[in-house]
Motif scaffolding. Sequence first.
Motif, PDB file in Angstrom:
ATOM      1  N   LEU A 235      12.666  -0.236  -3.922  1.00  9.95           N
ATOM      2  CA  LEU A 235      13.384   0.448  -2.855  1.00  9.95           C
ATOM      3  C   LEU A 235      13.005   1.927  -2.829  1.00  9.95           C
ATOM      4  N   GLY A 236      12.843   2.548  -3.999  1.00 12.27           N
ATOM      5  CA  GLY A 236      12.403   3.930  -4.038  1.00 12.27           C
ATOM      6  C   GLY A 236      11.062   4.103  -3.339  1.00 12.27           C
ATOM      7  N   HIS A 237      10.155   3.167  -3.556  1.00 17.56           N
ATOM      8  CA  HIS A 237       8.849   3.203  -2.889  1.00 17.56           C
ATOM      9  C   HIS A 237       9.012   3.045  -1.386  1.00 17.56           C
ATOM     10  N   ALA A 238       9.851   2.107  -0.964  1.00 14.09           N
ATOM     11  CA  ALA A 238      10.046   1.862   0.467  1.00 14.09           C
ATOM     12  C   ALA A 238      10.621   3.091   1.166  1.00 14.09           C
ATOM     13  N   LEU A 239      11.579   3.748   0.552  1.00  8.41           N
ATOM     14  CA  LEU A 239      12.167   4.943   1.163  1.00  8.41           C
ATOM     15  C   LEU A 239      11.184   6.105   1.180  1.00  8.41           C
TER      16      LEU A 239
END
Length: 267
Positions: A235-239
Motif C-alpha cells: 500500500l505504501g508503494h501504491a500511494l
Amino acid sequence: MLGFGPSDVPGRVADRPVEPPHVSAGSPSVGRSTDNGATTRTELRGTVTDPAENTEQTPSHADDAAVRADAAVRPAAVNTAAVNAAAESPPAGPRLAIAPDHPDAAVTEADMAALAEQLGRPARGVVAIAARCGCGRPLVAVTAPRLPDGSPFPTTFYLTHPAAVAAVSGLEAHGVLTELTDRLQGNPELTAAYARAHEDYLARRAALGFGAVPEIDRISAGGMPTRVKCLHALLGHALAAGPGVNPFGDEALALISPVWRPDRCAC
C-alpha cells in the motif's frame, strides 16, 4: 486512485466485510508483520516497527484523556474568524504520488515531529515524503536504502499513518496474504503486473541516488515479485507511485476504503 472500488480490480479477493480494527487508547493492539519477520503492535495513534528494528514505543494517552475530560465540563469559546476562514479555504485534498523533487516532498521539522508521533519513535533515514494527508501530515515516508547507523533498509516507501496501518493489519488478520499469494499461481497477467511493480520499486529506489546497497540488491518489499508478504509495504508503494503500478497495493486500498481512505483525514 480516489473512488477506486473493489469491483474494479481484476481477479480481486472475494467480497468480505472489512472490520474496523477497533483500536483505541485502551484497546489491545493489532499485529503487523514486517519484511524480516519482526512483529509489531499498532494502536490508532501508536506504534509501527520498521523491518530494521524489532522494538516498539507506545505513546501515553493519559494527558489526552485529561484534556478531553476538562473540555467536557468547559464549553470552548467560538473563534468566529477561524470558522469563517476555514469556510472560505477548505482543506486541500490528499497529495499522493509526490515526485521526490517536488516541493511537497521536502521533509520539514513538522514532518519529523509528525512521523515521531505516528511511529512512536524518531524516524530514521527519511529523505522525502511520498504521500500526504489533506491536512499535510505524512502518509508515506521515503527512506534511504541505508540507514544512518549503516543498516540496509529495503522498505523505501514506508506507510506511517496509524489509521492506515491499523486498517491494513485488519485485512492481514483475515488471512488475505495467503489468498493473494495463491492468486499469483496460474494467473500470468497478474503475475506479470506484480513483477512490473517489483521492477518499479527497484527503479524508484535507485533514482534516489544513494548508490548500490549489496545487502538488498534486487530485493524490493512486501514479498514482491513472487508472493504477498506485507500489505503495508504494498500500500505504501501504491500511494507513492499512483494507481495502476502495484496491483495488490491498489486492491488493499480498495478493500480498506470503508475504514480508511486518503481523502478523509483521520489524523
